[in-house]
Design a protein around this motif. Structure first.
Motif, mmCIF file in Angstrom:
data_model
loop_
_atom_site.group_PDB
_atom_site.id
_atom_site.type_symbol
_atom_site.label_atom_id
_atom_site.label_comp_id
_atom_site.label_asym_id
_atom_site.label_seq_id
_atom_site.Cartn_x
_atom_site.Cartn_y
_atom_site.Cartn_z
ATOM 1 N N ASP A 145 5.272 -2.559 3.652
ATOM 2 C CA ASP A 145 5.688 -2.879 2.567
ATOM 3 C C ASP A 145 5.407 -1.234 1.682
ATOM 4 N N MET A 146 4.541 -0.440 2.256
ATOM 5 C CA MET A 146 4.157 0.704 1.500
ATOM 6 C C MET A 146 4.957 1.880 2.284
ATOM 7 N N LEU A 147 5.278 1.714 3.379
ATOM 8 C CA LEU A 147 6.156 2.811 4.102
ATOM 9 C C LEU A 147 7.462 2.679 3.696
ATOM 10 N N THR A 148 7.986 1.345 3.275
ATOM 11 C CA THR A 148 9.376 1.100 2.792
ATOM 12 C C THR A 148 9.578 1.591 1.238
ATOM 13 N N ARG A 149 8.295 1.446 0.438
ATOM 14 C CA ARG A 149 8.450 1.841 -0.841
ATOM 15 C C ARG A 149 8.484 3.466 -0.921
ATOM 16 N N ILE A 150 7.820 3.930 0.067
ATOM 17 C CA ILE A 150 7.761 5.644 0.002
ATOM 18 C C ILE A 150 9.237 6.002 0.433
ATOM 19 N N ARG A 151 9.664 5.309 1.557
ATOM 20 C CA ARG A 151 10.970 5.817 2.045
ATOM 21 C C ARG A 151 12.029 5.621 1.007
ATOM 22 N N HIS B 159 12.340 10.284 -6.160
ATOM 23 C CA HIS B 159 11.517 9.840 -7.453
ATOM 24 C C HIS B 159 10.164 10.942 -7.239
ATOM 25 N N GLN B 160 9.758 11.119 -8.107
ATOM 26 C CA GLN B 160 8.336 11.648 -8.320
ATOM 27 C C GLN B 160 7.354 11.070 -7.732
ATOM 28 N N THR B 161 7.155 9.760 -8.282
ATOM 29 C CA THR B 161 5.927 8.956 -8.081
ATOM 30 C C THR B 161 6.503 7.455 -7.330
ATOM 31 N N VAL B 162 5.670 6.902 -6.695
ATOM 32 C CA VAL B 162 6.006 5.517 -6.245
ATOM 33 C C VAL B 162 4.838 4.655 -6.338
ATOM 34 N N SER B 163 4.828 3.443 -6.837
ATOM 35 C CA SER B 163 3.778 2.471 -6.997
ATOM 36 C C SER B 163 3.792 1.652 -6.153
ATOM 37 N N ILE B 164 2.533 1.481 -5.637
ATOM 38 C CA ILE B 164 2.080 0.734 -4.141
ATOM 39 C C ILE B 164 1.047 -0.202 -4.680
ATOM 40 N N PRO B 165 1.103 -1.577 -4.219
ATOM 41 C CA PRO B 165 -0.279 -2.437 -4.570
ATOM 42 C C PRO B 165 -1.300 -1.647 -3.718
ATOM 43 N N SER B 166 -2.609 -1.487 -4.295
ATOM 44 C CA SER B 166 -3.603 -0.813 -3.737
ATOM 45 C C SER B 166 -4.612 -1.771 -2.752
ATOM 46 N N THR B 167 -4.684 -1.342 -1.601
ATOM 47 C CA THR B 167 -5.683 -2.214 -0.748
ATOM 48 C C THR B 167 -6.653 -1.208 -0.331
ATOM 49 N N ARG B 168 -7.368 -1.607 0.478
ATOM 50 C CA ARG B 168 -8.403 -0.766 1.211
ATOM 51 C C ARG B 168 -7.398 0.176 2.234
ATOM 52 N N MET B 169 -6.616 -0.672 2.811
ATOM 53 C CA MET B 169 -5.765 0.006 3.949
ATOM 54 C C MET B 169 -4.784 0.866 3.349
ATOM 55 N N THR B 170 -4.072 0.703 2.164
ATOM 56 C CA THR B 170 -3.100 1.652 1.675
ATOM 57 C C THR B 170 -3.776 2.700 1.117
ATOM 58 N N THR C 98 -1.303 -4.406 -14.644
ATOM 59 C CA THR C 98 -1.435 -5.767 -15.164
ATOM 60 C C THR C 98 -2.639 -6.472 -14.345
ATOM 61 N N GLY C 99 -3.692 -5.664 -14.514
ATOM 62 C CA GLY C 99 -4.782 -6.579 -13.555
ATOM 63 C C GLY C 99 -4.857 -6.327 -12.283
ATOM 64 N N ARG C 100 -3.592 -6.196 -11.443
ATOM 65 C CA ARG C 100 -3.501 -5.805 -10.035
ATOM 66 C C ARG C 100 -3.635 -4.347 -9.863
ATOM 67 N N PRO C 101 -4.500 -3.800 -9.220
ATOM 68 C CA PRO C 101 -4.492 -2.389 -8.980
ATOM 69 C C PRO C 101 -3.275 -1.801 -8.204
ATOM 70 N N GLN C 102 -2.825 -0.605 -8.456
ATOM 71 C CA GLN C 102 -1.653 0.043 -8.066
ATOM 72 C C GLN C 102 -2.204 1.187 -7.645
ATOM 73 N N LEU C 103 -1.557 1.919 -6.515
ATOM 74 C CA LEU C 103 -1.570 3.380 -6.033
ATOM 75 C C LEU C 103 -0.434 4.003 -6.302
ATOM 76 N N LEU C 104 -0.672 4.963 -7.265
ATOM 77 C CA LEU C 104 0.409 5.935 -7.848
ATOM 78 C C LEU C 104 0.468 6.937 -6.877
ATOM 79 N N ILE C 105 1.373 7.240 -5.950
ATOM 80 C CA ILE C 105 1.556 8.456 -5.075
ATOM 81 C C ILE C 105 2.609 9.208 -5.325
ATOM 82 N N ALA C 106 2.045 10.774 -5.703
ATOM 83 C CA ALA C 106 3.127 11.644 -5.910
ATOM 84 C C ALA C 106 3.742 12.410 -4.818
ATOM 85 N N LEU C 107 5.145 12.293 -4.956
ATOM 86 C CA LEU C 107 5.758 12.596 -3.528
ATOM 87 C C LEU C 107 6.051 14.198 -3.558
#
Length: 133
Positions: free
Chosen positions: A9-15, A22-33, A55-64
């Motif tokens: 899911d993370m790789l697909t979102r970045i791709r 896009h400048q940034t991409v948001s991905i659900p945050s887990t220890r792995m991501t 929204t309560g769920r932690p997200q990782l914001l990745i700057a590409l």
């Protein structure tokens, strides 16, 4: 794709974000991501990443990162190797080299998530999560 494959899911979102420039991409945050994002940052594939809980769920914001006036994505390819249905493991002697060392393989080892180069240096093998170049 299975809903529980956070790495794919993370790789697909970045791709997709890269293709759309896009400048940034948001991905659900887990220890792995978070660990994978850390490796991508250390290797210079992404500019930075931060954590945000909207929204309560932690997200990782990745700057590409892009290069040049034409904004060519730094990350040209992301390939998931080990999948939930078919795990791919590699011992320290057989760690893959991606494009003769141009790209990186992200390996999940007993000492954490690291690149194939670091795993070779530390003499550990593990699960080959993905290739990036």
């Amino acid at each position: 794709m299975a809903a529980n494959d956070t790495i794919a899911d993370m790789l697909t979102r970045i791709r997709n974000a890269n293709l759309a420039r896009h400048q940034t991409v948001s991905i659900p945050s887990t220890r792995m991501t978070r660990s994978i994002a850390q490796v991508l940052k250390e290797e210079g594939f992404i500019a930075d990443f931060s954590e945000a809980a909207e929204t309560g769920r932690p997200q990782l914001l990745i700057a590409l990162k892009y290069k040049g006036k034409t904004r060519q994505p730094i990350i040209r390819n992301l390939t998931r190797v080990s999948k939930p249905g078919l795990r791919v493991y590699s011992n320290r002697k057989e760690l893959p080299r991606v494009l003769g060392g141009i790209g990186i393989a992200i390996i999940s080892t007993s000492s954490g998530i690291m690149t194939d180069r670091d795993a070779r240096r530390q003499g550990v093998g593990g699960e080959v999560l993905c290739y990036i170049w």
